[in-house]
Write an enzyme that holds these catalytic residues in place. Structure first.
Site, PDB file in Angstrom:
ATOM      1  N   TYR A 294     -14.462 -12.712   0.603  1.00  8.61           N
ATOM      2  CA  TYR A 294     -15.247 -11.544   0.172  1.00  8.61           C
ATOM      3  C   TYR A 294     -16.496 -11.976  -0.584  1.00  8.61           C
ATOM      4  CZ  TYR A 294     -11.684  -8.199   1.611  1.00  8.61           C
ATOM      5  OH  TYR A 294     -10.819  -7.440   2.355  1.00  8.61           O
TER       6      TYR A 294
ATOM      7  N   ARG B 267       0.814  -1.228   0.000  1.00  9.42           N
ATOM      8  CA  ARG B 267       0.000   0.000   0.000  1.00  9.42           C
ATOM      9  C   ARG B 267       0.845   1.274   0.000  1.00  9.42           C
ATOM     10  NH1 ARG B 267      -5.343  -1.021   1.866  1.00  9.42           N
ATOM     11  NH2 ARG B 267      -6.000  -2.666   0.458  1.00  9.42           N
TER      12      ARG B 267
ATOM     13  N   ASP C  45      -6.255  -3.739  -7.598  1.00  6.56           N
ATOM     14  CA  ASP C  45      -6.831  -4.302  -6.374  1.00  6.56           C
ATOM     15  C   ASP C  45      -7.055  -5.799  -6.577  1.00  6.56           C
ATOM     16  OD1 ASP C  45      -8.075  -3.147  -3.670  1.00  6.56           O
ATOM     17  OD2 ASP C  45      -9.221  -4.886  -4.292  1.00  6.56           O
TER      18      ASP C  45
ATOM     19  N   ARG D  73      -6.288  11.149  -7.289  1.00  9.12           N
ATOM     20  CA  ARG D  73      -7.186  10.000  -7.337  1.00  9.12           C
ATOM     21  C   ARG D  73      -8.658  10.406  -7.510  1.00  9.12           C
ATOM     22  NH1 ARG D  73     -10.640   6.834  -6.445  1.00  9.12           N
ATOM     23  NH2 ARG D  73     -10.826   5.328  -4.762  1.00  9.12           N
TER      24      ARG D  73
HETATM   25  O1  CP3 Z   1       0.238   0.245  -3.177  1.00 10.16           O
HETATM   26  C1  CP3 Z   1      -0.206  -0.926  -3.258  1.00 10.16           C
HETATM   27  O2  CP3 Z   1      -0.042  -1.783  -2.367  1.00 10.16           O
HETATM   28  C2  CP3 Z   1      -0.865  -1.352  -4.546  1.00 10.16           C
HETATM   29  C3  CP3 Z   1      -2.252  -1.323  -4.639  1.00 10.16           C
HETATM   30  C4  CP3 Z   1      -3.161  -2.231  -3.841  1.00 10.16           C
HETATM   31  C5  CP3 Z   1      -4.468  -1.834  -3.508  1.00 10.16           C
HETATM   32  N1  CP3 Z   1      -5.113  -2.887  -2.959  1.00 10.16           N
HETATM   33  C6  CP3 Z   1      -5.012  -0.497  -3.765  1.00 10.16           C
HETATM   34  C7  CP3 Z   1      -6.102  -0.034  -2.889  1.00 10.16           C
HETATM   35  C8  CP3 Z   1      -3.000  -3.547  -3.404  1.00 10.16           C
HETATM   36  C9  CP3 Z   1      -1.780  -4.435  -3.458  1.00 10.16           C
HETATM   37  C10 CP3 Z   1      -4.261  -3.950  -2.857  1.00 10.16           C
HETATM   38  C11 CP3 Z   1      -4.503  -5.315  -2.356  1.00 10.16           C
HETATM   39  C12 CP3 Z   1      -5.711  -5.557  -1.549  1.00 10.16           C
HETATM   40  N2  CP3 Z   1      -6.967  -5.059  -1.723  1.00 10.16           N
HETATM   41  C13 CP3 Z   1      -5.757  -6.460  -0.471  1.00 10.16           C
HETATM   42  C14 CP3 Z   1      -4.590  -7.245   0.021  1.00 10.16           C
HETATM   43  C15 CP3 Z   1      -3.711  -6.427   0.856  1.00 10.16           C
HETATM   44  C16 CP3 Z   1      -4.174  -6.274   2.275  1.00 10.16           C
HETATM   45  O3  CP3 Z   1      -4.512  -5.153   2.667  1.00 10.16           O
HETATM   46  O4  CP3 Z   1      -4.200  -7.299   2.960  1.00 10.16           O
HETATM   47  C17 CP3 Z   1      -7.058  -6.456   0.042  1.00 10.16           C
HETATM   48  C18 CP3 Z   1      -7.558  -7.246   1.221  1.00 10.16           C
HETATM   49  C19 CP3 Z   1      -7.826  -5.594  -0.775  1.00 10.16           C
HETATM   50  C20 CP3 Z   1      -9.254  -5.262  -0.641  1.00 10.16           C
HETATM   51  C21 CP3 Z   1      -9.402  -3.821  -0.328  1.00 10.16           C
HETATM   52  N3  CP3 Z   1      -9.365  -2.812  -1.274  1.00 10.16           N
HETATM   53  C22 CP3 Z   1      -9.511  -3.207   0.949  1.00 10.16           C
HETATM   54  C23 CP3 Z   1      -9.598  -3.932   2.269  1.00 10.16           C
HETATM   55  C24 CP3 Z   1      -9.540  -1.812   0.735  1.00 10.16           C
HETATM   56  C25 CP3 Z   1      -9.570  -0.728   1.791  1.00 10.16           C
HETATM   57  C26 CP3 Z   1     -10.820   0.006   1.921  1.00 10.16           C
HETATM   58  C27 CP3 Z   1     -10.545   1.408   2.428  1.00 10.16           C
HETATM   59  O5  CP3 Z   1     -10.981   2.331   1.747  1.00 10.16           O
HETATM   60  O6  CP3 Z   1      -9.911   1.552   3.478  1.00 10.16           O
HETATM   61  C28 CP3 Z   1      -9.448  -1.614  -0.655  1.00 10.16           C
HETATM   62  C29 CP3 Z   1      -9.393  -0.299  -1.336  1.00 10.16           C
HETATM   63  C30 CP3 Z   1      -8.057   0.086  -1.820  1.00 10.16           C
HETATM   64  N4  CP3 Z   1      -7.260  -0.703  -2.592  1.00 10.16           N
HETATM   65  C31 CP3 Z   1      -7.401   1.320  -1.590  1.00 10.16           C
HETATM   66  C32 CP3 Z   1      -6.183   1.261  -2.274  1.00 10.16           C
HETATM   67  C33 CP3 Z   1      -5.113   2.324  -2.411  1.00 10.16           C
HETATM   68  C34 CP3 Z   1      -7.975   2.443  -0.715  1.00 10.16           C
HETATM   69  C35 CP3 Z   1      -8.010   3.782  -1.208  1.00 10.16           C
HETATM   70  C36 CP3 Z   1      -8.865   4.161  -2.381  1.00 10.16           C
HETATM   71  O7  CP3 Z   1      -9.989   3.681  -2.543  1.00 10.16           O
HETATM   72  O8  CP3 Z   1      -8.345   5.030  -3.080  1.00 10.16           O
END
Ligand code: CP3
Length: 374
Positions: free
Chosen positions: A182, A64, A113, A77
């Site tokens: 999920y 992240r 994602d 974004r």
């Molecule tokens: O920088 C990086 O790591 C690359 C991008 C990345 C994202 N998601 C972007 C993202 C990666 C590698 C992921 C993987 C991901 N997504 C996982 C595995 C990693 C982990 O956290 O264990 C999981 C479980 C997800 C599912 C997911 N997507 C979650 C739990 C969330 C968070 C929700 C929130 O808003 O807090 C997301 C959204 C997400 N994916 C964001 C980002 C940068 C959040 C910000 C946004 O929506 O801009």
């Protein structure tokens, strides 16, 4: 030596500072049968560490690293689902590169994602919540909504990034349990009761589900490698919800299928989860070259669980990045000293928290590079 972005070379003081410790670790590793050879100057430090080869310094990147902790990310974004941003290759490429420029990390991770390959199932990502599903997975007919679909916009983003990047790009996919959770729960979950109940009460349907998810992850990762990613990470983030015996029986064959399918491509394969200390053995048995460790298991203990020849990635508590710098620095040094000088990729034990000050991460990258330089 591989250029590593804007990061300056390690200072002589840093070199002197850790020499004794590094020597000691080299001796310890030699006793375990690990030899420390010459650094291959043509190989990026991140890839050398993944292969367990000698490194000029311990490479570092952050899960992240692209995200809300960066003001330039928030500015670029905009609102709306992250899935819209992922569908825009120019934007996805720019967001991937932002942390590389700011921090001088040794690898980029594609802005995407884990649910992206599942869009045909009816999945969205709700800001502040995570993935949400319209119609959760309940029965065999739901398998029809899970199909391998080419994602040309992801490949295009990979091509745009690699054309501009000095360090390796990491591609990724979700692990079978994490994605299944999920789809079955319909969103984030505490106890995964619906998922485990399906797994135990309908084992054949479960096997078909995780098998299909593995096939989709593999297809997506193959496409990412074809477009230019240099390493892949499987985020089996929530696998630690299962006992080691259940993970082995109900999920490991699907994880193994992803790893086996990737083997001929020759890129390092990383498997990571949170609270998966008891699964480290399964993760390394799957064939992963690199196993990610959260902050709950010290790296010397993790090393004994994965066996020889496996690189460890991690494992600083992400919350430590919110602490005053001297505390953060001390915690980082502790990780480095338990890891030893090679077969280690420095990372956090989970993703960067949105409230993290980017300057703390920049200092952390410098500390890791400086204190491990040889
Ligand atoms: O920088 C990086 O790591 C690359 C991008 C990345 C994202 N998601 C972007 C993202 C990666 C590698 C992921 C993987 C991901 N997504 C996982 C595995 C990693 C982990 O956290 O264990 C999981 C479980 C997800 C599912 C997911 N997507 C979650 C739990 C969330 C968070 C929700 C929130 O808003 O807090 C997301 C959204 C997400 N994916 C964001 C980002 C940068 C959040 C910000 C946004 O929506 O801009």
């Amino acid at each position: 030596m591989q250029a590593h972005g804007s990061c300056p070379g390690p200072s002589p003081a840093g070199r002197r500072g850790r020499r004794g410790t590094v020597r000691g670790k080299i001796r310890e590793l030699a006793e375990l049968g690990v030899t420390v050879g010459e650094v291959d100057a043509t190989l990026p430090a991140f890839l050398a560490a993944c292969r367990g080869e000698a490194v000029p310094y311990t490479p570092v990147w952050f899960m992240r690293q692209a995200g809300r902790s960066l003001p330039e990310y928030r500015a670029r974004r905009g609102a709306g689902s992250i899935l819209d941003a992922v569908r825009d290759p120019e934007l996805a490429a720019e967001l991937t590169l932002q942390p590389v420029h700011r921090y001088g990390v040794d690898a980029a991770v594609l802005f995407s994602d884990i649910v992206v390959p599942l869009v045909g199932f009816g999945v969205d990502v709700a800001p502040g919540t995570g993935p949400v599903v319209d119609k959760p997975f309940r029965e065999e007919a739901d398998l029809d909504r899970l199909r391998v679909t080419p994602l040309p916009y992801v490949q295009e983003a990979v091509r745009l990034v690699t054309a501009q990047l000095q360090v390796p790009l990491i591609g990724f996919a979700g692990g079978p349990f994490t994605l299944a959770s999920y789809l079955v729960e319909g969103g984030p979950s505490q106890g995964y009761a619906l998922t485990k109940t399906l797994m135990w009460s309908e084992p054949e349907l479960w096997e078909a589900l995780v098998g299909r998810l593995a096939a989709m992850a593999l297809a997506s990762l193959r496409d990412q490698v074809g477009a230019g990613v240099a390493a892949v990470q499987i985020f089996e983030s929530w696998g630690g919800a299962l006992s080691p015996a259940d993970y082995r029986r109900y999920v490991l064959p699907a994880l193994q299928a992803i790893l086996d399918g990737l083997a001929p491509l020759g890129v390092p394969r990383i498997v990571f989860g949170v609270g998966t200390g008891e699964l480290l053995g399964s993760f390394s048995e799957s064939g992963a070259e690199v196993v990610g460790v959260d902050w709950r298991v010290p790296l010397d203990v993790a090393r004994s669980r994965v066996g020889p020849g496996v690189t460890l990635q991690g494992n600083l508590d992400p919350t430590a990045c919110l602490a005053p710098w001297p505390v953060l620095a001390e915690q980082a040094r502790q990780v480095l000293s338990l890891a030893g000088p090679r077969a280690h990729v420095f990372n956090l034990g989970h993703g960067v928290l949105p409230s993290t000050d980017p300057d703390q991460l920049a200092r952390l990258v410098e500390l890791v590079h400086t204190e491990t330089a040889n």
